[in-house]
Structure formats: C-alpha cells, structure tokens
Design an enzyme around this catalytic site. Structure first.
Site, short mmCIF file in Angstrom:
data_model
loop_
_atom_site.label_atom_id
_atom_site.label_comp_id
_atom_site.label_asym_id
_atom_site.label_seq_id
_atom_site.Cartn_x
_atom_site.Cartn_y
_atom_site.Cartn_z
N GLY A 188 32.75 26.20 40.83
CA GLY A 188 32.46 25.88 42.22
C GLY A 188 31.00 26.12 42.51
O GLY A 188 30.19 26.30 41.58
N GLY A 189 30.68 26.20 43.77
CA GLY A 189 29.29 26.34 44.18
C GLY A 189 28.65 27.65 43.75
O GLY A 189 27.44 27.72 43.60
N ASP A 227 33.28 32.79 48.80
CA ASP A 227 34.00 31.75 48.07
C ASP A 227 35.49 32.12 48.04
O ASP A 227 36.00 32.55 47.03
CB ASP A 227 33.43 31.66 46.64
CG ASP A 227 33.97 30.46 45.88
OD1 ASP A 227 34.54 29.54 46.51
OD2 ASP A 227 33.81 30.44 44.64
N GLU A 283 40.05 41.08 36.43
CA GLU A 283 41.45 40.90 36.08
C GLU A 283 41.74 39.40 36.03
O GLU A 283 41.29 38.64 36.88
CB GLU A 283 42.26 41.58 37.19
CG GLU A 283 43.68 41.19 37.31
CD GLU A 283 44.31 41.77 38.58
OE1 GLU A 283 45.54 41.83 38.60
OE2 GLU A 283 43.59 42.14 39.53
#
Length: 153
Positions: free
Chosen positions: A32-33, A150, A105
């Site tokens: 993503g970004g 995000d 994780e």
C-alpha cells in the site's frame, strides 16, 4: 493490497541474505501507500512472521526521510507496548539498507474485503461490532503514542 507473491527489487537477494541476519523474506502479503508487507521466516526462533518494509514518497529530501523513518521506529516501539488483542504484536524493529523494517506477528485469516466478497454485506449489528472493535484497537494504539496511518481491518 497485492497478495500476488511477487517480489520487488527490495527483496533482491533476500533468499541468500536474510534481513538483519535472521528474517528470510517470502511472499508479498500486501502493498500500500506506506509500504510492503512480506511473509517471512524468523530463522532464529523458527516461526513465521510478517515484515513491513517502510516506503517513503519518491523525491523526499534526505532530512525529511530520516524524520519519517525515526517516527516509524518510535511508533513501532510504542505499538509493541500496547498489548491489546486488536493491535498486532510487534516483535522487532530492524534497520537494513538505511530504513526501518517492522517485524510483527503474522495474523492468518480473511481480510474484511475477502469476507465481504465471499459472504456479501455484513448485517448492520455485525458491521457495528467490527467498527467498534477497530475503534477500540485504534484507541489502544493512540494511548501508547501510535497514530495509525494505514488502518486495515
């Protein structure tokens, strides 16, 4: 997010040279970004983990890039203190190739998008429970100094 398993130039040589001498990158889980998340193997502890390669906008000046990397490291270390069940556990922050990589994780399961594709829209009560769980996790993150940029339920 692209779950194609494609490997970009960031991972060149990853099979030969584990990140920080310990995390062997595998398939791309998403991008993503703010970066790319890889499935990886922690060779020291013998477990699978997720490793986020932090990406900065192209053309960012060196001083601004360093400030961004420092903020990412601070927030990852703060997230490691959260202990909330809705916040992924951060195991490590390593610096490689001059940038931070966050070792977390590995959470297995369907994304919300996958669940919606398979089952259709959530009933209103279920959608409300999901929204409240996300807000609770964000509140826990904010309580330890993390400003999440995000959100990916």
């Amino acid at each position: 997010m692209d779950g194609s398993g494609a490997r970009g130039p960031e991972a060149e040589g990853a099979a030969d040279r584990p990140l920080a001498g310990r995390y062997r990158l595998g398939a791309v889980l998403g991008a993503g970004g703010t970066g790319t998340v890889w499935q990886a193997r922690d060779e020291e502890l013998g477990r699978d983990v997720a490793v986020k390669e932090v990406r900065v906008p192209a053309g960012l000046e060196a001083a601004e890039r360093e400030r961004l990397y420092a903020r990412v490291e601070r927030e990852a270390l703060a997230a490691a203190r959260s202990g909330h069940r809705g916040v992924v556990t951060v195991y490590d922050v390593v610096v490689a190739d001059g940038r931070p990589w966050i070792v977390m994780e590995l959470v297995r399961g369907l994304s919300l998008a996958d669940a919606l594709m398979g089952d259709g829209p959530l009933p209103p009560a279920r959608a409300a429970r999901v929204g409240l769980a996300v807000l609770e996790a964000l509140g826990a993150a904010h309580a330890v100094g993390v400003v999440h940029r995000d959100v990916t339920p």
